[in-house]
Design an enzyme around this catalytic site. Structure first.
Site, mmCIF file in Angstrom:
data_model
loop_
_atom_site.group_PDB
_atom_site.id
_atom_site.type_symbol
_atom_site.label_atom_id
_atom_site.label_comp_id
_atom_site.label_asym_id
_atom_site.label_seq_id
_atom_site.Cartn_x
_atom_site.Cartn_y
_atom_site.Cartn_z
ATOM 1 N N CYS A 182 -62.666 3.671 9.288
ATOM 2 C CA CYS A 182 -63.187 4.067 10.519
ATOM 3 C C CYS A 182 -62.351 5.012 11.429
ATOM 4 O O CYS A 182 -62.892 5.420 12.432
ATOM 5 C CB CYS A 182 -63.569 2.786 11.403
ATOM 6 S SG CYS A 182 -64.509 1.470 10.500
ATOM 7 N N HIS A 231 -60.814 2.890 21.202
ATOM 8 C CA HIS A 231 -61.689 2.531 20.042
ATOM 9 C C HIS A 231 -62.579 1.620 20.094
ATOM 10 O O HIS A 231 -63.759 1.563 19.936
ATOM 11 C CB HIS A 231 -60.654 1.956 18.790
ATOM 12 C CG HIS A 231 -61.062 1.736 17.388
ATOM 13 N ND1 HIS A 231 -61.916 2.655 16.859
ATOM 14 C CD2 HIS A 231 -61.223 0.639 16.883
ATOM 15 C CE1 HIS A 231 -62.298 2.233 15.742
ATOM 16 N NE2 HIS A 231 -62.094 0.993 15.818
ATOM 17 N N GLU A 251 -55.858 -3.763 20.817
ATOM 18 C CA GLU A 251 -55.787 -2.512 21.337
ATOM 19 C C GLU A 251 -55.342 -2.330 23.121
ATOM 20 O O GLU A 251 -54.493 -1.677 23.375
ATOM 21 C CB GLU A 251 -57.202 -1.551 21.512
ATOM 22 C CG GLU A 251 -57.155 -0.146 21.878
ATOM 23 C CD GLU A 251 -58.406 0.697 21.808
ATOM 24 O OE1 GLU A 251 -59.449 -0.219 21.316
ATOM 25 O OE2 GLU A 251 -58.474 1.900 21.830
ATOM 26 N N LYS A 255 -68.531 3.200 22.322
ATOM 27 C CA LYS A 255 -69.368 2.326 21.356
ATOM 28 C C LYS A 255 -70.369 1.394 22.131
ATOM 29 O O LYS A 255 -71.123 1.050 21.179
ATOM 30 C CB LYS A 255 -68.125 1.550 20.483
ATOM 31 C CG LYS A 255 -67.395 2.664 19.702
ATOM 32 C CD LYS A 255 -66.620 1.626 18.531
ATOM 33 C CE LYS A 255 -65.868 2.830 17.679
ATOM 34 N NZ LYS A 255 -64.767 3.370 18.471
ATOM 35 N N PHE A 269 -60.115 0.085 9.125
ATOM 36 C CA PHE A 269 -59.783 -0.932 7.891
ATOM 37 C C PHE A 269 -58.468 -0.386 7.129
ATOM 38 O O PHE A 269 -58.401 0.791 6.870
ATOM 39 C CB PHE A 269 -60.775 -1.157 6.763
ATOM 40 C CG PHE A 269 -61.839 -2.358 7.317
ATOM 41 C CD1 PHE A 269 -61.747 -2.979 8.682
ATOM 42 C CD2 PHE A 269 -62.913 -2.565 6.557
ATOM 43 C CE1 PHE A 269 -62.871 -3.837 9.106
ATOM 44 C CE2 PHE A 269 -63.911 -3.671 6.788
ATOM 45 C CZ PHE A 269 -63.688 -3.979 8.183
#
Lengths: 347, 395
Positions: free
Chosen positions: B160, B291, B302, B320, B383
């Site tokens: 990602c 993120h 995070e 997101k 990942f």
């Protein structure tokens, strides 16, 4: 420009842990498959969960990391790693109609799994990347390492490439017409006059830095090109040599990526034309088979020869380099469009 | 000055088909997430995802892209690539120049064709037109052939964070003299492959995702693509410059294949080293495009890493909540959004957030604000512990 120190290669030949490449192992069912070692450095619990690409990648990397300071980064290349798991997962999706699936194949199917597993096993928090641009994946590993060492001259990096033959990628490549229809053995590969090659696989790893002391080889330059015209490639190669071969030196050996595919012959002929009669020619695809990162095994072979190993007779196509091998050019072509130019020399 | 500058941007996502549409949607705080509708799946009509509401035929017609074997991932990439290239005013000659690089990342490639690939793997006869399209590199090979690109071309996969690393790599190719300009970015399309993969990991939210909220239930997948044109400042006198790429870093968390360590070593080091590379201190950062996937693990870790690095955590949000997690495209899409923040000197409302995570107490930006912004940080974690941070600055 950088220096290659420790190196290792798990391949279809006897290259690991010691090299006995004068004895040639032949392709079976049009596949040259790696001779797997016992992987003493990988914890058994982890080993059981690893697919072949991860296994040979980690298996080749751990021994050369041993006893050295932690590298500042891990830079790997692969085109096929993870495909076996990806297709297994895709098949489960269809066969179980998107039911409750286990995530193991999905997680292992990520192509960055090798670099990340080496990172986890060695607790390495440094730069970590996986280049995947097919037949130039390893070339970008070399380019990346070259840039890293320019940016950080005291840096030490683990670099390498891994590709494996899986049921599925073999099947797809075979359907795409990239493997021979007929069975060939050994050097017959080069004289078949037909399309396609034999499938191959390997993992090759190198520790590299900017320090000449004790080095096995010096990577002078790396370049790549996408083009389908052999004339354009010829000009590009000529310029590459002019730009990078030190003044007054000659190319002693061309390590050709020739793979027996009739369609690619025009490019390898062009490379031989450029290097000329003064340069000996050796080939290695009858040892490695064809796969996108085969040049990593090619570079490993160059390191051995520059360190004094004799070039086995079965590799020689034209002439044998005189004593005092200094400069080697690796030229490789992937599927008629991706060209790789690597100049490697004694340190 | 040999700063790396951004001279063109292009994006397609659930927030719109262009940079202008994406910005308009961001200003309004639009959420692009709705129930899966674009392809048949067990999850159709029940799973929230962020789709580009154009089917493949519509994309092909719009882009005049009827080459055999072209996949949705390649079409999305082409859409954003063409916008970025036009935006930067690159000619066809410049595109095919040996000094023009193309670097992009994706995590799905042609595996969006789950059913076709299954059929191809079963058939004994010749393969379908897609046989060469399943590879990750097929996206760049398609762009290479369509535009006769001759320079350095590379495909990167760090899950990602793939396209954040593609942006870094392109900048480094320019800095090292291997390219004069680099077209960098990423693309991913929604696929049964990733939907079922993330579902098996139990990190898909059954509801619309709520990054950094105490009650977050996971991520929503999205799709899209974004590209940036990077050049050397000295090479573009008189050209419109959106931002400079002033810093970047790539680190590894080295903890677990699919989750981050509690301390967030990888995220912390990525942010810290990006600051060092930009020659900035933590207090210089005006906004963080986090993120922020909306998973239990990511948002806590995070936030923890942000608290450790910043004395006072700067304003932050995760887009997101608007675009879903676009995987290999996320780093590039969020880079474009960060550049829009800088170029228009504005922050967009973070959406879907109600109550902070008690352990961090961090609250994202909730309203639209016009604000003087100098430096923006954008995080991408993937990942395998692959953590990357980019810093964009006002030119």
């Amino acid at each position: 420009m950088f220096y290659i120190h420790q190196h290792s290669c798990i391949s279809p030949q006897q290259t690991f842990p010691v090299s006995r490449i004068d004895e040639l192992s032949d392709a079976v069912d049009k596949k040259l498959q790696v001779i797997e070692p016992s992987y003493e450095q990988i914890p058994p619990g982890m080993l059981r969960r690893m697919g072949k690409a991860v296994r040979i990648g980690v298996g080749a990397a751990l021994p050369i990391l041993k006893g050295l300071p932690a590298p500042d980064g891990i830079i790997l290349g692969t085109a096929n790693a993870g495909k076996e798991d990806c297709v297994k997962f895709l098949n489960q999706i269809i066969e179980y109609n998107e039911g409750m699936l286990t995530p193991l194949n999905f997680v292992q199917g990520t192509p960055n799994a090798i670099a990340s597993q080496v990172g986890i096993l060695t607790k390495n928090h440094g730069y970590n990347i996986t280049h995947m641009h097919l037949g130039l994946a390893f070339e970008h590993v070399l380019t990346d390492a070259d840039m890293q060492i320019t940016e950080n001259p005291s840096g030490l990096f683990l670099i390498g490439a891994v590709d494996d033959i899986s049921v599925y990628n073999y099947y797809f490549e075979d359907k795409g017409g990239w493997y021979k229809k007929e069975t060939v053995t050994g050097k017959q590969l080069y004289d078949s006059g037909t399309d396609g090659s034999v499938a191959g696989e390997a993992a090759a790893m190198f520790m590299v830095n900017g320090n000449r002391t004790g080095a096995a080889a010096k990577l002078i330059a790396i370049n790549s090109l996408h083009h389908t015209d052999a004339e354009v490639m010829k000009k590009y190669l000529q310029q590459f040599i002019i730009n990078h071969l030190p003044h007054g030196e000659k190319i002693d050996l061309l390590l050709s990526g020739e793979n027996g595919d009739n369609r690619l012959r025009v490019f390898y002929d062009a490379a031989e034309e450029i290097t000329g009669r003064e340069t000996a020619i050796a080939r290695f695809k009858h040892m490695s088979g064809e796969f996108p990162t085969a040049t990593a095994m090619g570079l490993w072979l160059c390191c051995r020869f520059l360190q004094g190993d004799e070039i086995p007779g079965h590799m020689i196509k034209y002439s044998k380099p005189e004593k005092g091998l200094r400069n080697i050019l690796i030229y490789n072509n992937y599927k008629g469009i991706q060209h790789s130019f690597i100049l490697v020399a004694i340190p | 000055m040999n700063r790396i500058v951004v001279t063109g941007i292009g994006v397609i996502s659930a927030m719109g088909d262009s940079v202008a549409e994406n910005r308009a949607s961001l200003i309004l705080g639009k959420c692009g997430i709705s129930l899966l509708d674009m392809f048949p799946s067990k999850f159709s009509g029940s799973l929230p995802v962020a789709e580009v509401k154009k089917n493949n035929t519509a994309l092909q017609e719009k882009l005049n892209a009827f080459e055999p074997g072209v996949t949705r991932t390649s079409l999305l990439a082409l859409h954003a690539f063409e916008e970025a290239v036009a935006n930067s005013g690159l000619s066809n000659n410049q595109l095919s120049d040996f000094n023009t690089a193309l670097v992009s990342g994706n995590t799905v490639g042609g595996m969006c064709l789950t059913d076709e690939m299954y059929e191809d793997a079963k058939k004994e006869t010749t393969g379908s037109e897609y046989i060469a399209s399943y590879d990750y590199a097929s996206v760049n090979m398609y762009l290479q052939q369509r535009y006769r690109l001759n320079g350095n071309i590379n495909t990167i996969n760090t899950a990602c964070s793939s396209s954040a690393n593609a942006i870094m790599y392109g900048a480094r190719l320019i800095k090292s003299g291997r390219a004069q300009r680099a077209i960098v970015g990423g693309a991913d399309s929604l696929a049964k492959f990733t939907i079922n993969g993330f579902n098996a990991l139990h990190i898909l939210s059954p509801e619309i995702c709520t990054p950094f909220d105490i009650n977050r239930k996971g991520l929503n997948l999205g799709e899209g693509a974004a590209f940036l044109v990077l050049e050397k400042e000295s090479d573009c006198p008189g050209k419109k410059i959106y931002a400079t790429l002033s810093g970047y870093a790539n680190t590894n968390d080295a903890y677990h294949a699919s989750s981050l360590s509690d301390e967030g070593i990888g995220p912390f080091k990525a942010m810290q080293q990006a600051l060092q590379s930009a020659n900035l201190s933590a207090s210089d950062i005006d906004f963080i495009n986090a993120h922020g996937t909306g998973t239990e693990n990511n948002d806590l870790v995070e936030g923890t890493a942000m608290l450790q690095l910043f004395k006072t955590v700067p304003p932050f949000a995760s887009t997101k909540a608007n675009t879903g997690h676009t995987l290999g495209a996320a780093g590039a899409i969020e880079a474009v959004y960060s550049i829009l923040n800088l170029h228009h000197q504005e922050l967009y409302p973070g959406i879907n957030f109600k109550e902070p995570i008690p352990a961090t107490g961090l609250v994202p930006v909730k309203t639209y604000q016009q604000k003087g912004l100098e430096h923006i940080m954008s995080n991408s974690f993937g990942f395998g512990g692959n953590c990357s941070t980019l810093i964009f600055s006002k030119p």
